[in-house]
Design a protein around this motif. Structure first.
Motif, PDB file in Angstrom:
ATOM      1  N   ARG A   7       0.839  -1.214   0.000  1.00 21.80           N
ATOM      2  CA  ARG A   7       0.000   0.000   0.000  1.00 21.80           C
ATOM      3  C   ARG A   7       0.867   1.255   0.000  1.00 21.80           C
ATOM      4  NH1 ARG A   7      -3.576  -0.560   5.225  1.00 21.80           N
ATOM      5  NH2 ARG A   7      -4.672   1.276   4.459  1.00 21.80           N
ATOM      6  N   PRO A   8       0.273   2.388  -0.356  1.00 20.45           N
ATOM      7  CA  PRO A   8       1.015   3.639  -0.218  1.00 20.45           C
ATOM      8  C   PRO A   8       1.500   3.791   1.230  1.00 20.45           C
ATOM      9  CG  PRO A   8      -1.023   4.005  -1.432  1.00 20.45           C
ATOM     10  CD  PRO A   8      -1.073   2.598  -0.941  1.00 20.45           C
ATOM     11  N   ALA A  10       3.656   2.123   2.911  1.00 16.27           N
ATOM     12  CA  ALA A  10       4.021   0.910   3.660  1.00 16.27           C
ATOM     13  C   ALA A  10       5.506   0.899   4.027  1.00 16.27           C
ATOM     14  CB  ALA A  10       3.676  -0.334   2.834  1.00 16.27           C
ATOM     15  N   SER A  13       9.904   2.321  -0.396  1.00 12.04           N
ATOM     16  CA  SER A  13      11.093   3.089  -0.794  1.00 12.04           C
ATOM     17  C   SER A  13      12.112   3.121   0.339  1.00 12.04           C
ATOM     18  CB  SER A  13      10.687   4.516  -1.183  1.00 12.04           C
ATOM     19  OG  SER A  13       9.783   4.479  -2.270  1.00 12.04           O
ATOM     20  N   THR A  14      11.625   3.195   1.574  1.00 12.56           N
ATOM     21  CA  THR A  14      12.536   3.152   2.725  1.00 12.56           C
ATOM     22  C   THR A  14      13.311   1.840   2.719  1.00 12.56           C
ATOM     23  OG1 THR A  14      10.949   4.472   3.967  1.00 12.56           O
ATOM     24  CG2 THR A  14      12.655   3.339   5.250  1.00 12.56           C
ATOM     25  N   ILE A  26      12.671   8.444  -3.328  1.00 16.22           N
ATOM     26  CA  ILE A  26      12.298   9.438  -2.323  1.00 16.22           C
ATOM     27  C   ILE A  26      11.248   8.889  -1.356  1.00 16.22           C
ATOM     28  CG2 ILE A  26      13.038  11.408  -3.705  1.00 16.22           C
ATOM     29  CD1 ILE A  26      10.203  12.063  -4.347  1.00 16.22           C
ATOM     30  N   GLU A  29       6.095  11.131   4.291  1.00 18.60           N
ATOM     31  CA  GLU A  29       4.917  10.653   5.034  1.00 18.60           C
ATOM     32  C   GLU A  29       3.688  10.609   4.144  1.00 18.60           C
ATOM     33  OE1 GLU A  29       4.187  13.270   8.264  1.00 18.60           O
ATOM     34  OE2 GLU A  29       6.107  12.826   9.213  1.00 18.60           O
ATOM     35  N   ILE A  30       3.766  11.296   3.017  1.00 19.46           N
ATOM     36  CA  ILE A  30       2.587  11.427   2.167  1.00 19.46           C
ATOM     37  C   ILE A  30       2.417  10.187   1.290  1.00 19.46           C
ATOM     38  CG2 ILE A  30       1.625  12.776   0.243  1.00 19.46           C
ATOM     39  CD1 ILE A  30       3.695  14.834   2.153  1.00 19.46           C
ATOM     40  N   GLN A  32       1.582   7.704  -1.711  1.00 19.12           N
ATOM     41  CA  GLN A  32       1.795   7.833  -3.158  1.00 19.12           C
ATOM     42  C   GLN A  32       2.895   8.814  -3.510  1.00 19.12           C
ATOM     43  OE1 GLN A  32      -2.424   8.000  -4.563  1.00 19.12           O
ATOM     44  NE2 GLN A  32      -1.611   6.261  -5.698  1.00 19.12           N
ATOM     45  N   THR A  33       4.000   8.656  -2.811  1.00 22.37           N
ATOM     46  CA  THR A  33       5.179   9.456  -3.107  1.00 22.37           C
ATOM     47  C   THR A  33       5.861   8.941  -4.364  1.00 22.37           C
ATOM     48  OG1 THR A  33       5.492  10.060  -0.805  1.00 22.37           O
ATOM     49  CG2 THR A  33       7.453  10.074  -2.178  1.00 22.37           C
ATOM     50  N   PRO A  55       4.955   2.252  -7.370  1.00 24.87           N
ATOM     51  CA  PRO A  55       4.046   3.147  -6.651  1.00 24.87           C
ATOM     52  C   PRO A  55       3.113   2.332  -5.766  1.00 24.87           C
ATOM     53  CG  PRO A  55       4.046   3.599  -9.017  1.00 24.87           C
ATOM     54  CD  PRO A  55       4.770   2.307  -8.826  1.00 24.87           C
ATOM     55  N   GLY A  56       2.782   2.846  -4.601  1.00 23.84           N
ATOM     56  CA  GLY A  56       1.859   2.161  -3.695  1.00 23.84           C
ATOM     57  C   GLY A  56       0.516   1.944  -4.374  1.00 23.84           C
ATOM     58  N   ASN A 115       6.333  -4.621   8.189  1.00 25.55           N
ATOM     59  CA  ASN A 115       7.209  -3.474   8.451  1.00 25.55           C
ATOM     60  C   ASN A 115       6.732  -2.605   9.635  1.00 25.55           C
ATOM     61  OD1 ASN A 115       9.407  -1.781   7.986  1.00 25.55           O
ATOM     62  ND2 ASN A 115       8.268  -0.472   6.562  1.00 25.55           N
ATOM     63  N   GLU A 118       9.134  -1.711  14.905  1.00 26.04           N
ATOM     64  CA  GLU A 118       9.733  -1.002  16.052  1.00 26.04           C
ATOM     65  C   GLU A 118       8.780   0.062  16.598  1.00 26.04           C
ATOM     66  OE1 GLU A 118       9.900   0.460  13.154  1.00 26.04           O
ATOM     67  OE2 GLU A 118       9.802   2.546  13.783  1.00 26.04           O
TER      68      GLU A 118
HETATM   69  N1  LIG Z   1       8.132   3.730  12.151  1.00 28.21           N
HETATM   70  C1  LIG Z   1       8.529   3.376  10.934  1.00 28.21           C
HETATM   71  N2  LIG Z   1       8.246   4.186   9.871  1.00 28.21           N
HETATM   72  C2  LIG Z   1       8.660   3.788   8.647  1.00 28.21           C
HETATM   73  C3  LIG Z   1       9.367   2.571   8.434  1.00 28.21           C
HETATM   74  N3  LIG Z   1       9.597   2.455   7.114  1.00 28.21           N
HETATM   75  C4  LIG Z   1       9.069   3.558   6.534  1.00 28.21           C
HETATM   76  N4  LIG Z   1       8.511   4.378   7.451  1.00 28.21           N
HETATM   77  C5  LIG Z   1       7.862   5.684   7.232  1.00 28.21           C
HETATM   78  O1  LIG Z   1       6.685   5.515   6.460  1.00 28.21           O
HETATM   79  C6  LIG Z   1       6.489   6.623   5.583  1.00 28.21           C
HETATM   80  C7  LIG Z   1       6.357   6.131   4.154  1.00 28.21           C
HETATM   81  O2  LIG Z   1       7.577   5.562   3.736  1.00 28.21           O
HETATM   82  P1  LIG Z   1       7.927   5.339   2.188  1.00 28.21           P
HETATM   83  O3  LIG Z   1       9.172   4.529   2.154  1.00 28.21           O
HETATM   84  O4  LIG Z   1       7.894   6.631   1.451  1.00 28.21           O
HETATM   85  O5  LIG Z   1       6.683   4.445   1.772  1.00 28.21           O
HETATM   86  P2  LIG Z   1       6.299   3.871   0.320  1.00 28.21           P
HETATM   87  O6  LIG Z   1       5.717   2.527   0.560  1.00 28.21           O
HETATM   88  O7  LIG Z   1       7.459   3.953  -0.594  1.00 28.21           O
HETATM   89  O8  LIG Z   1       5.157   4.880  -0.102  1.00 28.21           O
HETATM   90  P3  LIG Z   1       4.624   5.275  -1.594  1.00 28.21           P
HETATM   91  O9  LIG Z   1       5.807   5.578  -2.452  1.00 28.21           O
HETATM   92  O10 LIG Z   1       3.804   6.469  -1.316  1.00 28.21           O
HETATM   93  O11 LIG Z   1       3.827   4.108  -2.057  1.00 28.21           O
HETATM   94  C8  LIG Z   1       7.691   7.546   5.793  1.00 28.21           C
HETATM   95  O12 LIG Z   1       7.312   8.564   6.689  1.00 28.21           O
HETATM   96  C9  LIG Z   1       8.736   6.624   6.395  1.00 28.21           C
HETATM   97  O13 LIG Z   1       9.672   7.302   7.212  1.00 28.21           O
HETATM   98  C10 LIG Z   1       9.667   1.746   9.582  1.00 28.21           C
HETATM   99  O14 LIG Z   1      10.314   0.705   9.518  1.00 28.21           O
HETATM  100  N5  LIG Z   1       9.218   2.214  10.783  1.00 28.21           N
END
Ligand SMILES: Nc1nc2c(ncn2[C@@H]2O[C@H](COP(=O)(O)OP(=O)(O)OP(=O)(O)O)[C@@H](O)[C@H]2O)c(=O)[nH]1
Ligand SMILES: [Mg+2]
Length: 289
Positions: A7-8, A10, A13-14, A26, A29-30, A32-33, A55-56, A115, A118
């Motif tokens: 999902r968006p 989730a 990307s992290t 990139i 918090e938003i 669909q980044t 993309p989420g 994910n 913590e």
């Molecule tokens: N607490 C916590 N927050 C996380 C973790 N991994 C990611 N986040 C936070 O979740 C938010 C979304 O992270 P992204 O990596 O942009 O998520 P994404 O799945 O790529 O999102 P989209 O590209 O929008 O689909 C950010 O604010 C991250 O800092 C984690 O392991 N723990």
């Protein structure tokens, strides 16, 4: 080739950035980044994994969302393995169920990461229940609790993916960690710095173009770029009081470029209006590659 789905927000990307040790995609918090299928390459002694950050997946019939969803679903079929990331801090609602259904025919090539474990709000037990419902008899060693942000068990996910990966020659030279072109990376760095400073409806309303690039000196790349918004009223917000916001975005983007490129990057950054671009196929085709 490993597609990362979920999902968006989730944490896809992290995960990619932590696994590769580089800022490839990139993060914000938003939801669909991520808008493009971004490749990140991870090389270890076990071999090479080429991740595709998608993309989420989000339920909506808006044009932009439909395109994003298609980018993700096209990737799933073509990849050797799939990493499905679940956010254990949120309820697994209808959207999550749709993704699980989409992934279930591919359970032979699937690794599931739970994910944000913590986080005090995390409920990993609920995520395990959800997985048991949608993937009965799924191998336990391919369900891994992680924190992508704090690098907890990310290596275990890589090991599980290596187990699924076919043996084949490397697709990229070992020193590569992404296949993105310089202009695309710079436009993403600018977009990342913009959306992390802007609130509410603005992040979804922007896109960034790099219109010109030129090596002015051996160690200086000159770039002309533009941030586009959908409405005149949004332009003022992106520029900020006394042009402070656009200056912040520009300076932070140049700093970030300095860290990843072997030369300085000077950015001339403007803000422009492209009315209702999210409804325009021509623009969507240009920015969603
Ligand atoms: N607490 C916590 N927050 C996380 C973790 N991994 C990611 N986040 C936070 O979740 C938010 C979304 O992270 P992204 O990596 O942009 O998520 P994404 O799945 O790529 O999102 P989209 O590209 O929008 O689909 C950010 O604010 C991250 O800092 C984690 O392991 N723990
Ligand atoms: Mg993303």
């Amino acid at each position: 080739m490993v597609s990362i789905i979920g999902r968006p927000s989730a944490g896809k990307s992290t995960f990619l950035n932590t696994a590769s040790g580089e800022t490839i995609s990139i993060v914000s918090e938003i939801p669909q980044t991520t808008r493009n299928a971004i490749k990140g390459i991870v090389n270890t002694s076990l071999g090479q994994l080429v991740f595709i950050d998608t993309p989420g997946l989000h339920i909506s019939d808006k044009k932009l969302n439909l395109k994003l969803t298609k980018i993700a679903s096209d990737q799933i079929k073509d990849s050797d393995a799939i990493l499905y990331i679940l956010d254990s801090t949120r309820e697994h609602g209808e959207e999550e169920q749709l993704i699980a259904k989409m992934a279930s025919p591919f359970s032979d090539k699937l690794v599931i990461a739970i994910n944000k474990t913590e986080d005090p709000k995390s409920n990993a037990a609920k995520s395990h229940e959800f997985i048991e419902d949608f993937f009965p008899d799924f191998p336990k060693n391919r369900v891994i609790e992680i924190s992508a942000k704090d690098d907890v068990n990310v290596n275990d996910v890589l090991k599980a993916l290596y187990d699924l990966a076919p043996e084949a020659p490397h697709l990229y030279p070992e020193e590569f960690y992404t296949d993105q072109e310089v202009d695309f990376r710079i436009s993403e760095i600018i977009r990342g710095n913009a959306i992390n400073r802007l609130k509410e409806e603005i992040p979804h309303a922007i896109y960034v173009t790099v219109d010109h690039m030129e090596m002015a000196k051996e160690n200086l790349l000159k770039v002309r770029a533009a941030i586009y918004v959908e409405r005149d009223s949004q332009k003022g917000i992106v520029i900020g009081k006394g042009a402070s916001m656009i200056k912040d975005i520009r300076v932070a983007s140049m700093k970030e470029c300095r860290k990843i490129f072997p030369y300085k990057v000077d950015i001339d950054l403007q803000v422009k209006v492209d009315k209702n671009w999210r409804q325009k196929d021509k623009i969507l085709n240009k920015i969603l590659r």
